[in-house]
Design an enzyme around this catalytic site. Sequence first.
Site, PDB file in Angstrom:
ATOM      1  N   SER A   1       0.617  -1.077   0.000  1.00  0.00           N
ATOM      2  CA  SER A   1       0.072  -0.019   0.063  1.00  0.00           C
ATOM      3  C   SER A   1       0.694   1.116  -0.089  1.00  0.00           C
ATOM      4  O   SER A   1       1.679   1.344  -0.739  1.00  0.00           O
ATOM      5  CB  SER A   1      -0.994  -0.017   0.924  1.00  0.00           C
ATOM      6  OG  SER A   1      -1.990   0.978   1.067  1.00  0.00           O
TER       7      SER A   1
ATOM      8  N   ASP B   1     -10.247  -4.400  -4.323  1.00  0.00           N
ATOM      9  CA  ASP B   1      -9.543  -3.407  -3.434  1.00  0.00           C
ATOM     10  C   ASP B   1     -10.538  -2.189  -3.312  1.00  0.00           C
ATOM     11  O   ASP B   1     -10.586  -1.422  -4.233  1.00  0.00           O
ATOM     12  CB  ASP B   1      -8.068  -3.249  -3.752  1.00  0.00           C
ATOM     13  CG  ASP B   1      -7.225  -2.356  -2.713  1.00  0.00           C
ATOM     14  OD1 ASP B   1      -8.135  -1.728  -2.030  1.00  0.00           O
ATOM     15  OD2 ASP B   1      -6.210  -2.727  -2.866  1.00  0.00           O
TER      16      ASP B   1
ATOM     17  N   HIS C   1      -8.080  -5.206  -0.112  1.00  0.00           N
ATOM     18  CA  HIS C   1      -6.802  -4.445   0.201  1.00  0.00           C
ATOM     19  C   HIS C   1      -6.017  -5.368   1.378  1.00  0.00           C
ATOM     20  O   HIS C   1      -6.169  -5.262   2.383  1.00  0.00           O
ATOM     21  CB  HIS C   1      -7.214  -3.124   1.057  1.00  0.00           C
ATOM     22  CG  HIS C   1      -5.754  -2.382   0.666  1.00  0.00           C
ATOM     23  ND1 HIS C   1      -5.233  -1.936  -0.338  1.00  0.00           N
ATOM     24  CD2 HIS C   1      -5.210  -1.745   1.926  1.00  0.00           C
ATOM     25  CE1 HIS C   1      -4.171  -0.988  -0.026  1.00  0.00           C
ATOM     26  NE2 HIS C   1      -4.114  -0.846   1.380  1.00  0.00           N
TER      27      HIS C   1
END
Length: 222
Positions: free
Chosen positions: A118, A171, A202
């Site tokens: 991320s 996601d 995610h």
Amino acid sequence: MSLKLQTVERETGPEPTTSVIWLHGLGADGYDFDPIVPALRLAGGPATRYVFPHAPVRPVTINGGMEMRAWYDIYAIERGAREDASGIRESAEAVGALIAREGERGIPPERVVLAGFSQGGAIALHAGLRYPQQLAGIIGLSTYLPLKSAAGEFHAANRSTPLFMAHGSMDPVVPSFLGQESAELLAQSGYQVEYKTYVMPHAVCPEEVEDIRNWLRQRFAA
């Protein structure tokens, strides 16, 4: 004053000859990916030092200014959003210092993989593509390439460095199209990008971990 990062470290054997520097996501810390180390162990491969730095605590605009561990401020996660260039560059410089520290401990950059999830993946891509010595590889998971307009800063030393990028098709945090567009931009620029998608939100899934392990085996082959 330069940012100095505290780290969590794990070694898969004595006297490691390879390193993976792994950056966590927004609001997490260096312990977040510590449990992944046993699953990435390379049977018969070199001993590896995993370095998990803690991002500094700072207010994050997208979360109402709440203070949390973050590599940089985020104003929005969408195509064309304003970016915290100074925060990104500061964290990338601090990560470069970690790579240099591995060299001082006997593991040169060409035996170091820079990885991140991320927001940490964004820093891994930003820092790795600009690093002035060749790395073993760069991993960006559920992430995107920040500061695309500054691609002219990429260093020739990592022009041929393999990249592994992956994203969850469901996601809700970092839309998968941001990851795909970033991978396509890098591929069009001549980089060796392996891009994979997984049916997940995610997160990181077991199939992805296995793909990363196999990819690391290739990077660290003698």
